[in-house]
Motif scaffolding. Sequence first.
Motif, PDB file in Angstrom:
ATOM      1  N   PHE A  58     -51.297  40.349  21.106  1.00 52.59           N
ATOM      2  CA  PHE A  58     -50.201  39.690  21.815  1.00 52.59           C
ATOM      3  C   PHE A  58     -49.667  40.533  22.990  1.00 52.59           C
ATOM      4  O   PHE A  58     -48.836  40.076  23.755  1.00 52.59           O
ATOM      5  CB  PHE A  58     -49.057  39.320  20.860  1.00 52.59           C
ATOM      6  CG  PHE A  58     -48.379  40.486  20.202  1.00 52.59           C
ATOM      7  CD1 PHE A  58     -47.410  41.227  20.875  1.00 52.59           C
ATOM      8  CD2 PHE A  58     -48.704  40.831  18.904  1.00 52.59           C
ATOM      9  CE1 PHE A  58     -46.776  42.292  20.254  1.00 52.59           C
ATOM     10  CE2 PHE A  58     -48.073  41.899  18.278  1.00 52.59           C
ATOM     11  CZ  PHE A  58     -47.114  42.633  18.958  1.00 52.59           C
ATOM     12  N   GLU A  59     -50.140  41.782  23.099  1.00 53.69           N
ATOM     13  CA  GLU A  59     -49.731  42.636  24.208  1.00 53.69           C
ATOM     14  C   GLU A  59     -50.690  42.555  25.392  1.00 53.69           C
ATOM     15  O   GLU A  59     -50.427  43.136  26.442  1.00 53.69           O
ATOM     16  CB  GLU A  59     -49.654  44.100  23.745  1.00 53.69           C
ATOM     17  CG  GLU A  59     -48.648  44.325  22.625  1.00 53.69           C
ATOM     18  CD  GLU A  59     -48.701  45.726  22.061  1.00 53.69           C
ATOM     19  OE1 GLU A  59     -47.633  46.315  21.839  1.00 53.69           O
ATOM     20  OE2 GLU A  59     -49.820  46.237  21.857  1.00 53.69           O
ATOM     21  N   LEU A  60     -51.777  41.842  25.215  1.00 51.46           N
ATOM     22  CA  LEU A  60     -52.844  41.829  26.215  1.00 51.46           C
ATOM     23  C   LEU A  60     -52.893  40.503  26.975  1.00 51.46           C
ATOM     24  O   LEU A  60     -52.392  39.479  26.516  1.00 51.46           O
ATOM     25  CB  LEU A  60     -54.184  42.079  25.532  1.00 51.46           C
ATOM     26  CG  LEU A  60     -54.320  43.410  24.782  1.00 51.46           C
ATOM     27  CD1 LEU A  60     -55.621  43.443  23.999  1.00 51.46           C
ATOM     28  CD2 LEU A  60     -54.240  44.593  25.744  1.00 51.46           C
ATOM     29  N   SER A  61     -53.509  40.558  28.136  1.00 54.08           N
ATOM     30  CA  SER A  61     -53.694  39.348  28.934  1.00 54.08           C
ATOM     31  C   SER A  61     -54.671  38.408  28.236  1.00 54.08           C
ATOM     32  O   SER A  61     -55.410  38.809  27.322  1.00 54.08           O
ATOM     33  CB  SER A  61     -54.230  39.717  30.316  1.00 54.08           C
ATOM     34  OG  SER A  61     -55.525  40.291  30.204  1.00 54.08           O
ATOM     35  N   LYS A  62     -54.682  37.165  28.674  1.00 55.23           N
ATOM     36  CA  LYS A  62     -55.565  36.165  28.072  1.00 55.23           C
ATOM     37  C   LYS A  62     -57.016  36.604  28.151  1.00 55.23           C
ATOM     38  O   LYS A  62     -57.791  36.443  27.196  1.00 55.23           O
ATOM     39  CB  LYS A  62     -55.376  34.823  28.786  1.00 55.23           C
ATOM     40  CG  LYS A  62     -56.222  33.694  28.223  1.00 55.23           C
ATOM     41  CD  LYS A  62     -55.962  32.401  28.984  1.00 55.23           C
ATOM     42  CE  LYS A  62     -56.833  31.263  28.447  1.00 55.23           C
ATOM     43  NZ  LYS A  62     -56.595  29.994  29.178  1.00 55.23           N
ATOM     44  N   GLU A  63     -57.387  37.197  29.291  1.00 56.83           N
ATOM     45  CA  GLU A  63     -58.774  37.635  29.483  1.00 56.83           C
ATOM     46  C   GLU A  63     -59.141  38.736  28.487  1.00 56.83           C
ATOM     47  O   GLU A  63     -60.242  38.738  27.912  1.00 56.83           O
ATOM     48  CB  GLU A  63     -58.970  38.130  30.921  1.00 56.83           C
ATOM     49  CG  GLU A  63     -58.841  37.058  32.006  1.00 56.83           C
ATOM     50  CD  GLU A  63     -57.397  36.662  32.282  1.00 56.83           C
ATOM     51  OE1 GLU A  63     -57.179  35.599  32.889  1.00 56.83           O
ATOM     52  OE2 GLU A  63     -56.484  37.412  31.860  1.00 56.83           O
ATOM     53  N   LEU A 119     -61.639  40.589  22.947  1.00 53.94           N
ATOM     54  CA  LEU A 119     -61.488  41.191  21.630  1.00 53.94           C
ATOM     55  C   LEU A 119     -62.277  40.452  20.557  1.00 53.94           C
ATOM     56  O   LEU A 119     -62.745  41.050  19.596  1.00 53.94           O
ATOM     57  CB  LEU A 119     -60.004  41.223  21.229  1.00 53.94           C
ATOM     58  CG  LEU A 119     -59.125  42.292  21.871  1.00 53.94           C
ATOM     59  CD1 LEU A 119     -57.686  42.148  21.381  1.00 53.94           C
ATOM     60  CD2 LEU A 119     -59.639  43.681  21.562  1.00 53.94           C
ATOM     61  N   GLY A 120     -62.404  39.146  20.710  1.00 57.83           N
ATOM     62  CA  GLY A 120     -63.096  38.362  19.695  1.00 57.83           C
ATOM     63  C   GLY A 120     -62.352  38.378  18.384  1.00 57.83           C
ATOM     64  O   GLY A 120     -61.162  38.076  18.331  1.00 57.83           O
ATOM     65  N   VAL A 128     -57.069  44.484  17.546  1.00 57.69           N
ATOM     66  CA  VAL A 128     -56.521  45.663  18.204  1.00 57.69           C
ATOM     67  C   VAL A 128     -57.537  46.233  19.190  1.00 57.69           C
ATOM     68  O   VAL A 128     -58.738  46.261  18.917  1.00 57.69           O
ATOM     69  CB  VAL A 128     -56.141  46.753  17.171  1.00 57.69           C
ATOM     70  CG1 VAL A 128     -55.652  48.020  17.875  1.00 57.69           C
ATOM     71  CG2 VAL A 128     -55.092  46.243  16.206  1.00 57.69           C
ATOM     72  N   LYS A 129     -57.027  46.665  20.336  1.00 54.43           N
ATOM     73  CA  LYS A 129     -57.850  47.371  21.301  1.00 54.43           C
ATOM     74  C   LYS A 129     -57.292  48.774  21.452  1.00 54.43           C
ATOM     75  O   LYS A 129     -56.079  48.963  21.561  1.00 54.43           O
ATOM     76  CB  LYS A 129     -57.842  46.664  22.658  1.00 54.43           C
ATOM     77  CG  LYS A 129     -58.654  47.391  23.729  1.00 54.43           C
ATOM     78  CD  LYS A 129     -58.660  46.640  25.042  1.00 54.43           C
ATOM     79  CE  LYS A 129     -59.509  47.381  26.072  1.00 54.43           C
ATOM     80  NZ  LYS A 129     -59.574  46.661  27.371  1.00 54.43           N
ATOM     81  N   ALA A 130     -58.165  49.786  21.474  1.00 55.14           N
ATOM     82  CA  ALA A 130     -57.711  51.167  21.588  1.00 55.14           C
ATOM     83  C   ALA A 130     -58.487  51.890  22.688  1.00 55.14           C
ATOM     84  O   ALA A 130     -59.702  51.703  22.841  1.00 55.14           O
ATOM     85  CB  ALA A 130     -57.874  51.897  20.264  1.00 55.14           C
ATOM     86  N   LEU A 131     -57.754  52.703  23.448  1.00 61.08           N
ATOM     87  CA  LEU A 131     -58.391  53.549  24.445  1.00 61.08           C
ATOM     88  C   LEU A 131     -59.041  54.747  23.760  1.00 61.08           C
ATOM     89  O   LEU A 131     -58.813  55.009  22.576  1.00 61.08           O
ATOM     90  CB  LEU A 131     -57.352  54.027  25.461  1.00 61.08           C
ATOM     91  CG  LEU A 131     -56.597  52.941  26.230  1.00 61.08           C
ATOM     92  CD1 LEU A 131     -55.578  53.579  27.175  1.00 61.08           C
ATOM     93  CD2 LEU A 131     -57.558  52.056  27.009  1.00 61.08           C
ATOM     94  N   SER A 132     -59.821  55.496  24.489  1.00 55.98           N
ATOM     95  CA  SER A 132     -60.455  56.680  23.923  1.00 55.98           C
ATOM     96  C   SER A 132     -59.408  57.739  23.590  1.00 55.98           C
ATOM     97  O   SER A 132     -58.309  57.764  24.168  1.00 55.98           O
ATOM     98  CB  SER A 132     -61.463  57.266  24.920  1.00 55.98           C
ATOM     99  OG  SER A 132     -60.789  57.787  26.057  1.00 55.98           O
ATOM    100  N   SER A 133     -59.713  58.619  22.647  1.00 56.94           N
ATOM    101  CA  SER A 133     -58.790  59.702  22.285  1.00 56.94           C
ATOM    102  C   SER A 133     -58.493  60.574  23.497  1.00 56.94           C
ATOM    103  O   SER A 133     -57.366  61.059  23.668  1.00 56.94           O
ATOM    104  CB  SER A 133     -59.388  60.553  21.160  1.00 56.94           C
ATOM    105  OG  SER A 133     -59.525  59.794  19.980  1.00 56.94           O
TER     106      SER A 133
END
Length: 317
Positions: free
Chosen positions: A174-179, A184-185, A189-194
């Motif tokens: 819910f924090e991300l754009s529609k695209e 994500l499928g 959750v999406k996470a950046l690299s450490s």
Amino acid sequence: MPKTNCISSTYIFKTTLGSINGSFTEGNVATIKKITTPDGNMRPYISGQSQRHAIRAIIAETGVPMSPLFGVENEKGVDVTAGLPEQYIDDDLFGFMIAVQGKNRRRTAPARVSAAVGLFPFRGDRDLGTKSKEGTDDEGMGAGGNMFETEIYYNYFRSTVLLEVDRVGVFRSFELSKEEKEKLGESKVKALSSQEKRKRISMFYSALLTLWGGGKQSRILTDIAPKFIVTTVQSAKSPILLEGITMNEREELCVEPVIETLKDNKNIIQNTFIGLRSGTFSNEEKVRAELQQAGFVVKPLNESISDLLSAINTIDL
């Protein structure tokens, strides 16, 4: 060992003469933000929003792209950021809210910033200024400029920032754009690299070292960078020193509450970094001695932050 989930820093900065965060104008007097304490005194304060703006500005000066502002479509005249936390550090750290039909999304800020509250009462000091008519016609020059006043203060301020490190660089759908949601499928959750997470956390704390900002900086330049800072790496989210650093009217730092708070919370503290700028407090040597006697290392402020940045590279993100 429990996993690290936050870093909490409480610090004091000094203003010899300042008017950092304004309130409403009363006649020709620009007032400051104030609160009234139970003893009837008024104390100045600087909002968390003002400090967040200053931190964002310092990070932007390093050349890191900031989230662009857009006018919202509901014609309320409010600007919002792009709301792309995976792309922009400020959308990640400071959050956003986009309330536009069909594009609603929000992010609660991982960087929590308290108001900076003056440790001593406001005494009603004012600065007198004149709006110059230099460069206007001769008649205007003869009439002189319009006079105005600005509330000012000599004070020490206490503030706390708490960074939820387990949320930096981690975004729910819910924090991300529609695209981005579509990419994500099945994942939620999406996470950046450490590496990118550590970079963003380090930039946030590096900005504190050279912090300045607020209103009226063109004629009342003010340094709001810490002069004494206690930073704790923790396994539980709690601003443990938010009310735990005080001073007396001799401009002495009260050490006992700091030591007591750190010892009382040793079960959630994984590491402690204490920095002190020389020449700030009248009991500086006592502060160093008592903290060291209690088992805490006190270093020059820059070294303290440098040690923190090194520790950030070892946190499991």
